[in-house]
Design a protein around this motif. Structure first.
Motif, PDB file in Angstrom:
ATOM      1  N   UNK A  13       0.825  -1.208   0.000  1.00  0.00           N
ATOM      2  CA  UNK A  13       0.000   0.000   0.000  1.00  0.00           C
ATOM      3  C   UNK A  13       0.860   1.260   0.000  1.00  0.00           C
ATOM      4  N   UNK A  14       0.191   2.399  -0.086  1.00  0.00           N
ATOM      5  CA  UNK A  14       0.905   3.669  -0.217  1.00  0.00           C
ATOM      6  C   UNK A  14       1.806   3.943   0.981  1.00  0.00           C
ATOM      7  N   UNK A  15       1.411   3.488   2.167  1.00  0.00           N
ATOM      8  CA  UNK A  15       2.236   3.752   3.345  1.00  0.00           C
ATOM      9  C   UNK A  15       3.505   2.904   3.388  1.00  0.00           C
ATOM     10  N   UNK A 134       1.854 -13.176  10.834  1.00  0.00           N
ATOM     11  CA  UNK A 134       2.155 -11.876  10.231  1.00  0.00           C
ATOM     12  C   UNK A 134       3.648 -11.579  10.306  1.00  0.00           C
ATOM     13  N   UNK A 135       4.265 -11.959  11.431  1.00  0.00           N
ATOM     14  CA  UNK A 135       5.693 -11.711  11.604  1.00  0.00           C
ATOM     15  C   UNK A 135       6.519 -12.446  10.558  1.00  0.00           C
ATOM     16  N   UNK A 136       6.184 -13.725  10.318  1.00  0.00           N
ATOM     17  CA  UNK A 136       6.919 -14.496   9.325  1.00  0.00           C
ATOM     18  C   UNK A 136       6.708 -13.917   7.927  1.00  0.00           C
ATOM     19  N   UNK A 138       6.073 -10.769   7.004  1.00  0.00           N
ATOM     20  CA  UNK A 138       6.800  -9.526   6.775  1.00  0.00           C
ATOM     21  C   UNK A 138       8.311  -9.736   6.782  1.00  0.00           C
ATOM     22  N   UNK A 139       8.802 -10.619   7.622  1.00  0.00           N
ATOM     23  CA  UNK A 139      10.231 -10.939   7.592  1.00  0.00           C
ATOM     24  C   UNK A 139      10.613 -11.533   6.236  1.00  0.00           C
ATOM     25  N   UNK A 140       9.749 -12.398   5.708  1.00  0.00           N
ATOM     26  CA  UNK A 140      10.024 -13.026   4.413  1.00  0.00           C
ATOM     27  C   UNK A 140      10.011 -11.999   3.295  1.00  0.00           C
ATOM     28  N   UNK A 141       9.038 -11.109   3.319  1.00  0.00           N
ATOM     29  CA  UNK A 141       8.956 -10.068   2.296  1.00  0.00           C
ATOM     30  C   UNK A 141      10.191  -9.177   2.330  1.00  0.00           C
ATOM     31  N   UNK A 153      12.023  -1.302   9.689  1.00  0.00           N
ATOM     32  CA  UNK A 153      10.743  -1.077   9.011  1.00  0.00           C
ATOM     33  C   UNK A 153       9.699  -2.096   9.427  1.00  0.00           C
ATOM     34  N   UNK A 154      10.104  -3.195  10.051  1.00  0.00           N
ATOM     35  CA  UNK A 154       9.166  -4.279  10.316  1.00  0.00           C
ATOM     36  C   UNK A 154       8.020  -3.901  11.258  1.00  0.00           C
ATOM     37  N   UNK A 155       8.251  -3.148  12.348  1.00  0.00           N
ATOM     38  CA  UNK A 155       7.104  -2.777  13.189  1.00  0.00           C
ATOM     39  C   UNK A 155       6.019  -2.026  12.417  1.00  0.00           C
ATOM     40  N   UNK A 156       6.425  -1.110  11.525  1.00  0.00           N
ATOM     41  CA  UNK A 156       5.430  -0.386  10.737  1.00  0.00           C
ATOM     42  C   UNK A 156       4.728  -1.328   9.771  1.00  0.00           C
ATOM     43  N   UNK A 157       5.477  -2.199   9.113  1.00  0.00           N
ATOM     44  CA  UNK A 157       4.866  -3.138   8.166  1.00  0.00           C
ATOM     45  C   UNK A 157       3.866  -4.052   8.875  1.00  0.00           C
ATOM     46  N   UNK A 158       4.216  -4.499  10.061  1.00  0.00           N
ATOM     47  CA  UNK A 158       3.300  -5.353  10.818  1.00  0.00           C
ATOM     48  C   UNK A 158       2.037  -4.592  11.197  1.00  0.00           C
ATOM     49  N   UNK A 159       2.204  -3.346  11.600  1.00  0.00           N
ATOM     50  CA  UNK A 159       1.042  -2.526  11.955  1.00  0.00           C
ATOM     51  C   UNK A 159       0.131  -2.321  10.748  1.00  0.00           C
ATOM     52  N   UNK A 160       0.721  -2.107   9.581  1.00  0.00           N
ATOM     53  CA  UNK A 160      -0.086  -1.928   8.365  1.00  0.00           C
ATOM     54  C   UNK A 160      -0.824  -3.210   8.014  1.00  0.00           C
ATOM     55  N   UNK A 161      -0.157  -4.349   8.131  1.00  0.00           N
ATOM     56  CA  UNK A 161      -0.798  -5.636   7.824  1.00  0.00           C
ATOM     57  C   UNK A 161      -1.976  -5.883   8.757  1.00  0.00           C
ATOM     58  N   UNK A 162      -1.817  -5.553  10.022  1.00  0.00           N
ATOM     59  CA  UNK A 162      -2.895  -5.793  10.990  1.00  0.00           C
ATOM     60  C   UNK A 162      -4.037  -4.804  10.828  1.00  0.00           C
ATOM     61  N   UNK A 163      -3.711  -3.559  10.465  1.00  0.00           N
ATOM     62  CA  UNK A 163      -4.752  -2.542  10.311  1.00  0.00           C
ATOM     63  C   UNK A 163      -5.550  -2.722   9.030  1.00  0.00           C
TER      64      UNK A 163
END
Length: 248
Positions: A13-15, A134-136, A138-141, A153-163
């Motif tokens: 996504x854009x974020x 979700x953690x696996x 985003x780590x894989x990506x 960047x992972x905390x933000x990516x995880x937050x975006x995936x969950x939101x």
């Protein structure tokens, strides 16, 4: 004032531009910078993703009409987003002043094993497997798309995936759209710059080299970057864009 539209790739996504969108605005202070979500991603995750790139183009155009942002546009897009840019500039060249295409690949010029490198098939299947954390994911990506491997960047990516999670159905729709999109055979209708990472583990850099040769447009290759070139070296991207614009 130039209007720049920034488009991300498959399921992102854009974020996910992170700091890059702000850096882009600083580099081009007189420009209007607009980040769009493809339908099914980000704030549009409740929508169904089209199964064609042309459908993604139609949705992007409709978003801009709704926001009263008029053409002409400059497009900066990566991966699937770059396919959207090419289809957009081909079908509506009067709307697109120029485009920057990052780490993309397209039929009929690039074979499937270059467009999606086989070493990633198993990892990508794991991402789609029900119950994968979700953690696996985003780590894989991050491992597949970045050579810099900046885990901050992972905390933000995880937050975006969950939101705003992207459904498996929408991910498959986007993958299907990308897989069957065919690019124009001849030179592109608008001025275009190709950027690529030499160490892209997801899409072979050979794809960008082939497209540059077919379309007769300039290509700049970063020797140490991966698929997410703006993440690995945003300042390099901005410098290449500024250089290209100054030479036009």
């Amino acid at each position: 004032m130039a209007t720049w539209i920034l488009l991300r790739g498959l399921t992102r996504e854009s974020r996910h531009w992170g700091d890059f969108a702000g850096l882009f605005q600083q580099a081009f202070p007189e420009a209007r910078v607009v980040t769009l979500d493809l339908p099914g991603n980000g704030r549009l995750n409740h929508q169904r993703s089209p199964t064609t790139v042309e459908g993604l183009v139609a949705d992007c155009r409709a978003q801009l009409v709704q926001r009263q942002i008029a053409p002409p546009y400059h497009l900066l897009a990566m991966s699937l987003g770059a396919m959207v840019a090419v289809a957009w500039s081909h079908s509506h060249p009067q709307e697109v002043a120029a485009q920057v295409l990052i780490n993309t690949s397209m039929r009929p010029f690039n074979p499937f094993y270059q467009r999606l490198r086989p070493a990633n098939y198993l990892s990508l299947l794991r991402l789609a497997w029900p119950g994968t954390s979700a953690e696996l994911c985003e780590h894989t990506i991050l491992r597949i798309t970045s050579r810099r491997q900046d885990t901050s960047v992972l905390p933000q990516w995880l937050a975006l995936r969950r939101a705003n999670p992207v459904s498996g159905r929408n991910a498959l729709c986007q993958l299907w759209a990308a897989a069957r999109f065919s690019a124009p055979a001849g030179p592109l209708a608008v001025p275009s710059l190709l950027l690529a990472g030499e160490l892209d583990q997801l899409v072979s850099v050979a794809c960008s080299r082939r497209l540059a040769a077919v379309w007769q447009c300039p290509l700049q290759v970063h020797p140490g970057a991966g698929h997410d070139l703006p993440l690995d070296d945003g300042p390099w991207v901005l410098a290449r864009v500024a250089q290209w614009l100054s030479q036009r």
